[in-house]
Enzyme design. Sequence first.
Site, PDB file in Angstrom:
ATOM      1  N   TRP A 179       0.786  -1.251  -0.164  1.00  0.00           N
ATOM      2  CA  TRP A 179       0.060   0.124  -0.124  1.00  0.00           C
ATOM      3  C   TRP A 179       0.787   1.253  -0.084  1.00  0.00           C
ATOM      4  O   TRP A 179       1.889   1.300   0.592  1.00  0.00           O
ATOM      5  CB  TRP A 179      -1.035   0.031   1.304  1.00  0.00           C
ATOM      6  N   GLU A 220      -2.864  -2.975  -2.536  1.00  0.00           N
ATOM      7  CA  GLU A 220      -4.271  -2.240  -1.950  1.00  0.00           C
ATOM      8  C   GLU A 220      -4.457  -1.061  -2.363  1.00  0.00           C
ATOM      9  O   GLU A 220      -3.534  -0.297  -2.423  1.00  0.00           O
ATOM     10  CB  GLU A 220      -3.955  -2.207  -0.437  1.00  0.00           C
ATOM     11  N   LYS A 222      -7.005   2.332  -2.741  1.00  0.00           N
ATOM     12  CA  LYS A 222      -7.700   3.530  -1.651  1.00  0.00           C
ATOM     13  C   LYS A 222      -8.599   4.527  -2.301  1.00  0.00           C
ATOM     14  O   LYS A 222      -8.195   4.822  -3.548  1.00  0.00           O
ATOM     15  CB  LYS A 222      -6.497   3.924  -0.869  1.00  0.00           C
ATOM     16  N   ASP A 253      -9.406  -3.466   1.306  1.00  0.00           N
ATOM     17  CA  ASP A 253      -9.829  -2.912   2.504  1.00  0.00           C
ATOM     18  C   ASP A 253     -11.268  -2.131   2.735  1.00  0.00           C
ATOM     19  O   ASP A 253     -11.291  -1.241   1.695  1.00  0.00           O
ATOM     20  CB  ASP A 253      -8.453  -1.815   2.773  1.00  0.00           C
ATOM     21  N   HIS A 256     -11.572   1.499   2.192  1.00  0.00           N
ATOM     22  CA  HIS A 256     -11.089   2.340   1.026  1.00  0.00           C
ATOM     23  C   HIS A 256     -12.050   2.425   0.064  1.00  0.00           C
ATOM     24  O   HIS A 256     -11.551   2.304  -1.147  1.00  0.00           O
ATOM     25  CB  HIS A 256     -10.067   1.602   0.582  1.00  0.00           C
ATOM     26  N   HIS A 280      -8.316  -6.298   4.154  1.00  0.00           N
ATOM     27  CA  HIS A 280      -8.097  -5.777   5.295  1.00  0.00           C
ATOM     28  C   HIS A 280      -9.526  -5.400   5.865  1.00  0.00           C
ATOM     29  O   HIS A 280     -10.239  -4.585   5.446  1.00  0.00           O
ATOM     30  CB  HIS A 280      -7.324  -4.504   5.159  1.00  0.00           C
ATOM     31  N   ASP A 288     -12.189   6.665   6.156  1.00  0.00           N
ATOM     32  CA  ASP A 288     -11.362   5.540   6.405  1.00  0.00           C
ATOM     33  C   ASP A 288     -10.512   5.655   7.716  1.00  0.00           C
ATOM     34  O   ASP A 288      -9.330   5.826   7.944  1.00  0.00           O
ATOM     35  CB  ASP A 288     -10.185   5.591   5.473  1.00  0.00           C
ATOM     36  N   ASP A 290     -10.341   3.606  10.455  1.00  0.00           N
ATOM     37  CA  ASP A 290      -9.854   2.439  11.009  1.00  0.00           C
ATOM     38  C   ASP A 290     -10.321   2.297  12.352  1.00  0.00           C
ATOM     39  O   ASP A 290      -9.300   1.913  13.412  1.00  0.00           O
ATOM     40  CB  ASP A 290      -8.257   2.516  10.879  1.00  0.00           C
ATOM     41  N   ASP A 320      -7.265  -4.729   9.834  1.00  0.00           N
ATOM     42  CA  ASP A 320      -6.444  -3.251   9.643  1.00  0.00           C
ATOM     43  C   ASP A 320      -7.440  -2.271  10.429  1.00  0.00           C
ATOM     44  O   ASP A 320      -8.095  -1.572  10.040  1.00  0.00           O
ATOM     45  CB  ASP A 320      -6.219  -2.972   8.268  1.00  0.00           C
TER      46      ASP A 320
END
Length: 412
Positions: A179, A220, A222, A253, A256, A280, A288, A290, A320
Amino acid sequence: MTNFEYAKARYAQAGVDAEAAIELCRRIPVSIHCWQGDDINGFESQGALTGGIQTTGNYPGKARNAAELMADFEKVLSLVPGTKRINLHAIYAISDTPVARDAIEPKHFDAWLEYAAAHNVKLDFNPTLFSHPMQADGLTLSHPNKEVRDFWIRHCRASRKIAAYIGEKQGSPCLCNLWIPDGLKTAPADRLTPRLRLKDSLDQIYADKYDSAYIVDAVESKVFGIGLESYTVGSSEFYLSYAATHGINALLDNGHYHPTEQVADKIPSLLAFFDKVALHVTKAVRWDSDHVVLFEDEVKDIAMEIIRNHAEDRVLIGLDYFDASINRVGAWAVGARNMQKALLNAALMPHDELKALQDAGNFSRLMAMQEEMKTLPFGDVWDEYLRREGVKGFDWFEEVEAYERDVTSKRV
Ligand code: RNT
Ligand code: ZN
């Protein structure tokens, strides 16, 4: 009759074998990210996190070095059922003397290999292209300056070498996920050239060939990063096209994508074309962000697509998230337990029967059954799974509180 026996009978009525569901969950690996333990700080320095990602909060007691991170991780492992892996970033290299990103070597991860072997887990790996002066302007592998690109190409090649080494040593392929933060804050004048530069950098990185028994490569994408809101070089279309045409894999992910996009639906789309799909799993709150993974629809749906397509060997599940505002060990374990819950929930569905109803066009019965499944005694099967794995049930958080009292609160 125990609660589990009763639950088993209820599920049997629905055509589900609860014993088989527990057995299945037990063997599906979930790669737990090491970076929840120290707010993605790593062991290089105490510098700021940069590259469009952010941890917020300053809860006391974060791991300050390898020994503390490993100890905290051990606690987490003991609180999570099932087969676990540990996902490392390159900044978690262990070395007596500082080592530059483009000079990391397999030996810097030998201590992690030993730790993993001692805890009966396997490792995954990621190059780290953020929190470093060489990406201060937000660009790495797509930077206009060849020197900058070359530095990061060297880092990524070194990272793949390490991942392949880990994979060979541990006897299980190591996922090496790439990433990059590359993007722009304001409207770009050129959206193509940076992507062509990234493509060229990737070609150089993936020119090194390794045995697929040692390494699985993924890229990955985004949608945007904080401070880089107007343009992301490594977009979904870019990386999917790259992966599809270069024999590597995509990593999805679920933080993303645009908020109404469903990663669960992307999994079967990719399974139609790729041997492997990497994930993820996170919780994105508005952006995003997390947040810690919760046991809720998005994650349940992701697990459902893995289980009902019998893709548990093809979908590489990773976590993640990084919340620095609450007890980090607790946050780590809550998210990992919730991923396990989602897998068990998905394994406790009569998928063949439901698929047959869909194909027969019996959508009324399909809807009724899907809704009935939601109120079966899932919690009793979950408790049994934990009991068999030797992991604490309802009052498990007491372990975290004791660990905080005895260990993390003493870190000042
Ligand atoms: C960032 C990506 C990336 C990182 C980790 C630390 O937006 O999700 O996967 O979170 O590699
Ligand atoms: Zn991610």
